[in-house]
Enzyme design. Structure first.
Site, short mmCIF file in Angstrom:
data_model
loop_
_atom_site.label_atom_id
_atom_site.label_comp_id
_atom_site.label_asym_id
_atom_site.label_seq_id
_atom_site.Cartn_x
_atom_site.Cartn_y
_atom_site.Cartn_z
N CYS A 283 6.74 8.65 -5.33
CA CYS A 283 7.07 6.44 -6.04
C CYS A 283 6.56 7.59 -7.59
O CYS A 283 7.79 6.84 -7.80
CB CYS A 283 5.76 5.69 -5.62
SG CYS A 283 6.11 4.80 -4.22
N CYS B 80 1.76 6.95 -4.99
CA CYS B 80 1.96 9.04 -4.46
C CYS B 80 2.69 9.68 -5.08
O CYS B 80 3.87 9.58 -6.04
CB CYS B 80 2.38 8.62 -3.59
SG CYS B 80 3.86 7.74 -2.47
N GLU C 110 5.72 0.22 -4.50
CA GLU C 110 7.13 0.48 -5.42
C GLU C 110 8.63 0.55 -4.75
O GLU C 110 9.46 0.18 -5.92
CB GLU C 110 6.46 1.85 -6.15
CG GLU C 110 4.83 2.17 -6.98
CD GLU C 110 4.05 2.11 -5.68
OE1 GLU C 110 3.78 2.05 -4.09
OE2 GLU C 110 3.20 3.00 -5.51
ZN LIG Z 1 4.08 5.57 -2.93
#
Ligand SMILES: [Zn+2]
Length: 182
Positions: free
Chosen positions: A101, A98, A64
């Site tokens: 991100c 995550c 990302e």
């Molecule tokens: Zn991430």
């Protein structure tokens, strides 16, 4: 699979998840955690990325983040305002973003994230923390998540990767780059 979506939107999202899967496969072949993504702005692909953490030895180089940088570069090149572009950009990613991100996506004001499988260890869209929809002052805007697209493929790739991590398993062929000597 979400049931409240029209059939056309459904197949569109399946299709748009193909490229992230290919990116994730490339990550896997290069010894990276297999996560890949795509950023689409008004039906135009602006960026695609995959995990580059091991290659760059930089723990923040998630797919990302790589794609966000590409969109910024595109904005710079085309004289567009990043905020306006990100506000109309959809992120397709093979694994739930995550926590890091998810926070970045909020700050960039990306409104929609379509993803494959859950990220039980680090997920920022509900699995560990719900950064996506939490009420966080001065931390961008919450975004909508649609999970479950090509989830099985994403899970299979992760399983393959973690099997390789096993020291008894045969080593993957990872090409190592020569770094600058200090
Ligand atoms: Zn991430």
């Amino acid at each position: 699979m979400p049931v409240d979506l029209k059939e056309s939107e459904n197949s569109e999202m399946q299709r748009d998840m193909l490229v992230p899967c290919e990116e994730a496969k490339e990550a896997l072949e290069n010894g990276e955690v297999p996560v890949g993504c795509l950023m689409v702005y008004n039906n135009e692909v602006l960026a695609k990325g995959r995990n580059e953490v091991n290659q760059t030895k930089n723990a923040t180089r998630h797919a990302e983040m790589v794609a966000i940088d590409q969109v910024l570069e595109w904005c710079h090149h085309c004289g567009r305002t990043p905020t306006e572009v990100f506000e109309h950009t959809v992120l397709y990613v093979t694994v739930e973003p995550c926590i890091m991100c998810a926070a970045a996506l909020r700050l960039m004001k990306i409104p929609l994230v379509v993803y494959g499988c859950q990220n039980e260890r680090f997920g920022g869209c509900g699995s560990v923390l719900d950064i996506a929809s939490a009420d966080l002052p001065n931390t961008g805007t919450p975004f909508k998540c649609i999970p479950g697209y090509r989830a099985e493929e994403a899970v299979e790739m992760l399983k393959t990767f973690y099997k390789q991590e096993n020291p008894n398993a045969p080593k993957s062929k990872v090409r190592k780059k020569e770094g600058h000597k200090c």
